[in-house]
Design a protein around this motif. Structure first.
Motif, PDB file in Angstrom:
ATOM      1  N   SER A 201       2.418   0.913   6.423  1.00 12.57           N
ATOM      2  CA  SER A 201       3.129   0.391   7.603  1.00 12.57           C
ATOM      3  C   SER A 201       2.695   1.131   8.867  1.00 12.57           C
ATOM      4  O   SER A 201       2.611   0.537   9.937  1.00 12.57           O
ATOM      5  CB  SER A 201       4.644   0.527   7.422  1.00 12.57           C
ATOM      6  OG  SER A 201       5.069  -0.256   6.337  1.00 12.57           O
TER       7      SER A 201
ATOM      8  N   ASP B 298       3.661  -7.244   6.866  1.00 12.10           N
ATOM      9  CA  ASP B 298       4.074  -6.037   6.154  1.00 12.10           C
ATOM     10  C   ASP B 298       5.058  -6.408   5.049  1.00 12.10           C
ATOM     11  O   ASP B 298       6.242  -6.604   5.299  1.00 12.10           O
ATOM     12  CB  ASP B 298       4.715  -5.033   7.130  1.00 12.10           C
ATOM     13  CG  ASP B 298       4.820  -3.642   6.522  1.00 12.10           C
ATOM     14  OD1 ASP B 298       4.612  -3.501   5.300  1.00 12.10           O
ATOM     15  OD2 ASP B 298       5.111  -2.690   7.276  1.00 12.10           O
ATOM     16  N   GLU B 299       4.547  -6.541   3.831  1.00  9.96           N
ATOM     17  CA  GLU B 299       5.341  -6.941   2.669  1.00  9.96           C
ATOM     18  C   GLU B 299       6.225  -8.152   2.990  1.00  9.96           C
ATOM     19  O   GLU B 299       7.438  -8.115   2.781  1.00  9.96           O
ATOM     20  CB  GLU B 299       6.203  -5.768   2.193  1.00  9.96           C
ATOM     21  CG  GLU B 299       5.353  -4.532   1.920  1.00  9.96           C
ATOM     22  CD  GLU B 299       5.936  -3.637   0.860  1.00  9.96           C
ATOM     23  OE1 GLU B 299       6.668  -4.143  -0.003  1.00  9.96           O
ATOM     24  OE2 GLU B 299       5.637  -2.436   0.901  1.00  9.96           O
TER      25      GLU B 299
HETATM   26 MG   LIG Z   1       5.804   0.167   4.494  1.00  7.64          MG
END
Ligand SMILES: [Mg+2]
Ligand SMILES: Nc1ncnc2c1ncn2[C@@H]1O[C@H](COP(=O)(O)OP(=O)(O)OP(=O)(O)O)[C@@H](O)[C@H]1O
Length: 244
Positions: free
Chosen positions: A52, A153-154
């Protein structure tokens, strides 16, 4: 090199010596990386490995990236997170249009919603959407800006397994139609294998593995050819599979 040739071959994202520390602890340790325009790349790594942090730096959301590091990224960048980040006090269409203007904005917003299968839900409140629908609205919001680079991000991390599989198909179809460069952060090896044409593993602040995947799409998670890639990724992640 002639200027126009340089234009054609210039990567969408170029990182040189990207370094980031928190309280004296180095998380990103001089990362060099080029992402060619239009490539679908996945970034894997253990929790806390800095995925991240890397994505935020590329997105321009981190103003404290240090040193002589170089970050270049396209002008039009969209970011999608694990939660949809829809504003609860706005209906779906205004959420999708947030930060977009132009006289045809509403029309583009409707088209983007239709692309993610949410036609007719323009006036719904975010609270009326399922988790999967909210993530589809978030994808529509990212699309409406016609990004050159999509950072995710995910984005499917909070969804159930069936919805996740549908979202994989949708993301890949959207990518095929619009061809942005994609950097997808995930902790899910299977997700990376099914979606990406290149998979990076972040380890100890560096790109520990950079794997090109030459397999046609759509891919099945059961494709035996993916097995060898899977082994290499798990090894790079330090995971050994029980042979039983
Ligand atoms: Mg992360
Ligand atoms: N703002 C911050 N202040 C202090 N430490 C931070 C900050 N942001 C990240 N870190 C630290 O940097 C490291 C990397 O964090 P990051 O969120 O990038 O990991 P990640 O790979 O995305 O993990 P996950 O898979 O759990 O999301 C972690 O140890 C985290 O605690």
């Amino acid at each position: 090199m002639a200027p126009h040739t340089e234009q054609l071959t210039r990567p969408a994202v170029r990182l040189r010596g990207l370094t980031r520390s928190f309280a004296g602890r180095t998380v990103l340790d001089g990362i060099d990386l080029d992402l060619p325009a239009g490539q679908f790349t996945a970034l894997l790594g253990h929790s806390g490995s800095g995925k991240s942090t890397l994505l935020r730096a590329v997105a321009g959301l981190d103003h404290r990236v240090e040193g002589s590091g170089e970050i270049s990224a396209p002008e039009r960048v969209s970011v999608v997170f694990q939660d949809s980040r829809l504003l609860p006090w706005r209906r779906v269409l205004p959420n999708v249009l947030l930060g977009t203007d132009g006289k045809d904005a509403a029309e583009r917003g409707r088209a983007a919603l239709a692309e993610v299968g949410l036609a007719g839900r323009e006036r719904a409140w975010p609270s009326e959407l399922s988790g999967g629908e909210a993530q589809r609205a978030a994808l529509a919001r990212s699309l409406v800006r016609e990004p050159e680079l999509l950072l995710a991000d995910e984005p499917f991390g909070a969804l159930d397994a069936l919805t996740r599989i549908r979202m994989h198909g949708l993301l890949r179809a959207l990518w095929q139609r619009h061809r942005p460069s994609v950097l997808l952060v995930t902790h899910d090896v299977g997700e990376a294998l099914v979606l990406a044409d290149r998979i990076l593993v972040l380890d100890s602040g560096r790109i520990g593995l950079d794997l090109a995947l030459d397999r046609p799409h759509p891919r099945s998670p059961r494709d035996p050819h993916l097995g060898a890639y899977r082994e290499r990724l798990l090894a790079a992640l330090g995971v050994t599979e029980d042979p039983a």
